[in-house]
Design an enzyme around this catalytic site. Structure first.
Site, PDB file in Angstrom:
ATOM      1  N   TYR A 182      24.639  27.401  23.320  1.00 42.21           N
ATOM      2  CA  TYR A 182      24.271  26.082  22.795  1.00 42.21           C
ATOM      3  C   TYR A 182      25.516  25.245  22.506  1.00 42.21           C
ATOM      4  O   TYR A 182      25.532  24.042  22.775  1.00 42.21           O
ATOM      5  CB  TYR A 182      23.404  26.228  21.536  1.00 42.21           C
ATOM      6  CG  TYR A 182      22.093  26.940  21.792  1.00 42.21           C
ATOM      7  CD1 TYR A 182      21.396  26.719  22.979  1.00 42.21           C
ATOM      8  CD2 TYR A 182      21.553  27.834  20.868  1.00 42.21           C
ATOM      9  CE1 TYR A 182      20.210  27.385  23.240  1.00 42.21           C
ATOM     10  CE2 TYR A 182      20.368  28.498  21.121  1.00 42.21           C
ATOM     11  CZ  TYR A 182      19.707  28.276  22.304  1.00 42.21           C
ATOM     12  OH  TYR A 182      18.531  28.934  22.569  1.00 42.21           O
ATOM     13  N   ARG A 183      26.550  25.844  21.970  1.00 44.46           N
ATOM     14  CA  ARG A 183      27.790  25.098  21.723  1.00 44.46           C
ATOM     15  C   ARG A 183      28.403  24.637  23.043  1.00 44.46           C
ATOM     16  O   ARG A 183      28.878  23.513  23.164  1.00 44.46           O
ATOM     17  CB  ARG A 183      28.791  25.955  20.945  1.00 44.46           C
ATOM     18  CG  ARG A 183      28.388  26.252  19.501  1.00 44.46           C
ATOM     19  CD  ARG A 183      28.048  25.000  18.728  1.00 44.46           C
ATOM     20  NE  ARG A 183      28.040  25.231  17.286  1.00 44.46           N
ATOM     21  CZ  ARG A 183      27.441  24.444  16.412  1.00 44.46           C
ATOM     22  NH1 ARG A 183      26.769  23.377  16.819  1.00 44.46           N
ATOM     23  NH2 ARG A 183      27.488  24.695  15.122  1.00 44.46           N
TER      24      ARG A 183
END
Ligand SMILES: CC(C)(COP(=O)(O)OP(=O)(O)OC[C@H]1O[C@@H](n2cnc3c(N)ncnc32)[C@H](O)[C@@H]1OP(=O)(O)O)[C@@H](O)C(=O)NCCC(=O)NCCS
Length: 213
Positions: A182-183
């Site tokens: 997600y990052r």
């Protein structure tokens, strides 16, 4: 074994629901039987506005070139490819839908935003037009090869919403594959350490604008 990424129609998702739930339970290391608890919810989700699902399928033999659908759902593909993919092993699944005020998840996020002191206008702006990335799971056997990122990108491509939101369990130091993914995809914090009603675990709500880069 060749792996194909495809969109799943609601009909195919319903038909292959047990396999999808098995991937989910294995990926999340949930106890056996969780599949049965979640089945009706996953089925209900297929009927929500803007629902979209994608899957990673593995076949023993390559499907002839050009037959694998690069966009339409499996059932809409050439019958030969459709038959091959129908019996292919499901390695990963992801789905989501358009967020709406009558959904429990959105109501929980509104509650969480209030607790952080956010102005109601901020909540309206955030939740007015988003895609909820509800589930994203790769069977442990197939993790760490980029399939999760590929499924997320496929799921989010072409979405009409302004942004995407999701929730994921808090992990010390953000040290797991989900957080790294997600990052890497540019998700930022919306709410941290949030407790959904009825769940003792802490979750993060993450989001970013669409389209992805
Ligand atoms: C989170 C999850 C969906 C990510 O899927 P994945 O296929 O394992 O992970 P990615 O697509 O991000 O794969 C990238 C990893 O593979 C490696 N990789 C190897 N070959 C690669 C390739 N060709 N392309 C991209 N990454 C590759 C990368 O180095 C990266 O390693 P890292 O995770 O240690 O940083 C999956 O691990 C999973 O199902 N986890 C358990 C369930 C879960 O947490 N779901 C989300 C809950 S909200």
């Amino acid at each position: 074994m060749p792996t194909y990424l495809v969109d799943l129609s609601a009909e195919v998702m319903r038909r292959r629901l047990n396999e999808a739930l098995t991937v989910y339970v294995n990926a999340m290391h949930y106890p056996r039987g969780t599949e049965d608890q979640r089945a009706s919810m996953w089925l209900e989700h297929t009927r929500r506005a803007g629902w979209k699902a994608v899957a990673a399928l593995s076949t023993p033999e390559p499907v002839p070139a050009g037959l694998v659908p690069d966009g339409p759902a499996v059932e809409a593909a050439d019958p030969q490819a459709s038959a091959a993919l129908d019996t292919a092993e499901l390695l990963g699944v992801a789905y989501g839908y358009s967020g709406a005020p009558d959904q429990w998840w959105q109501q929980q996020v509104v509650h969480g935003l209030r607790r952080t002191g956010a102005h109601p206008d901020q909540a309206d702006a955030l939740l007015g037009d988003y895609f909820e990335l509800t589930e994203l799971h790769i069977h442990p056997r197939a993790q760490g090869q980029g399939l999760g990122e590929a499924l997320a990108r496929r799921l989010l491509s072409g979405r009409p919403e302004a942004r995407v939101l999701l929730s994921t369990p808090e992990i010390n130091g953000e040290a797991n594959r989900a957080w790294r993914l997600y990052r890497r995809l540019g998700f930022g914090d919306v709410i941290r350490d949030y407790h959904f009603a009825g769940d003792p675990r802490a979750f993060a709500i993450l989001g970013r604008s669409l389209p992805l880069d």
